[in-house]
Design a protein around this motif. Structure first.
Motif, PDB file in Angstrom:
ATOM      1  N   ASN A  56       0.737  -0.919  -0.003  1.00 13.84           N
ATOM      2  CA  ASN A  56       0.145  -0.205  -0.063  1.00 13.84           C
ATOM      3  C   ASN A  56       0.768   1.295  -0.024  1.00 13.84           C
ATOM      4  O   ASN A  56       0.141   2.354  -0.276  1.00 13.84           O
ATOM      5  N   ASP A  58       2.333   2.518   2.740  1.00  7.64           N
ATOM      6  CA  ASP A  58       1.910   3.417   3.939  1.00  7.64           C
ATOM      7  C   ASP A  58       3.022   3.271   4.845  1.00  7.64           C
ATOM      8  O   ASP A  58       3.877   2.453   5.065  1.00  7.64           O
ATOM      9  N   ASP A 143      -7.912  -3.988   1.060  1.00  5.62           N
ATOM     10  CA  ASP A 143      -8.463  -3.058   0.337  1.00  5.62           C
ATOM     11  C   ASP A 143      -9.504  -3.796  -1.014  1.00  5.62           C
ATOM     12  O   ASP A 143      -9.119  -3.383  -2.259  1.00  5.62           O
TER      13      ASP A 143
END
Length: 226
Positions: A56, A58, A143
């Motif tokens: 991701n 992140d 997700d």
């Protein structure tokens, strides 16, 4: 003459003293979120989390909780900070210092606006002792729209607080830290700013930090490191 020094004890005592000072300085009228970043280890859960964060792009945050209440300790003239967390053992309240003094990693604190203590107490009472779901915690970071449970739980993306909480009462076995945190923030009147398309069940601890950052009343700071 001193021949030996117990450096581990001195380091630990410094950490505890530092934590007491930090807690005593907190504004008790505000909402304080806690973000945990664990040191590297070889546990499957840790490695899976890091892989998801890498995919991701992140910042890796392993857990999020918040300070639920402050209690004066007259015997030490310190303030006891109680935290509310969704942990593998379930949703529970703990003493912040006991929880993080031996935590191997970093703990950041984000201070938001004024907290409605009456609503917070009612919220925490509603969720206390519910079970934790490892599966849903892992899936939140993926997700994906292929997981039908996400749409079944929250088909209405309007984020009406009463609707969200009503659905949660019938899905008490799907709790995980960031899901509980976003529900608490919504219950307190904070906005999610469209992060993760406002899908509460897809929120990760990093997403909660993104939301918190938009509501900060003080700079994000490091509370603990070990």
């Amino acid at each position: 003459m001193i021949k030996t020094l117990n450096l581990k004890y001195l380091d630990k005592q410094y950490t505890v003293d530092h934590l007491h000072k930090e807690i005593n300085s907190l504004d008790q009228s505000k909402l304080h979120l806690l973000f945990y970043v664990q040191n590297f280890n070889l546990s499957p859960t840790f490695l899976l989390t890091r892989i998801v964060h890498k995919i991701n792009g992140d910042f890796p945050i392993d857990h999020v909780g918040w300070i639920s209440r402050f209690i004066p300790d007259t015997s030490t003239n310190n303030i006891i900070a109680k935290t509310f967390d969704a942990l593998p053992s379930g949703l529970e309240e703990n003493n912040l210092i006991d929880q993080i003094k031996n935590y191997k990693g970093r703990v950041f604190i984000a201070t938001l606006g004024t907290v409605d203590k009456k609503k917070a107490k009612a919220f925490e009472k509603e969720f206390l002792h519910l079970p934790y779901s490892h599966v849903h915690a892992a899936l939140s970071g993926l997700d994906t729209k292929k997981i039908k449970l996400l749409e079944n739980i929250l088909r209405d993306n309007s984020l009406d607080n009463e609707l969200v909480l009503e659905n949660v009462k019938y899905q008490s076995d799907v709790m995980f830290c960031s899901f509980v945190a976003i529900l608490m923030l919504l219950d307190q009147g904070y906005e999610s700013f469209g992060i993760e398309n406002d899908r509460t069940f897809e929120m990760t601890p990093f997403n909660i930090l993104q939301i918190a950052h938009k509501h900060l009343t003080e700079p994000l700071r490091l509370l603990h490191r070990r």
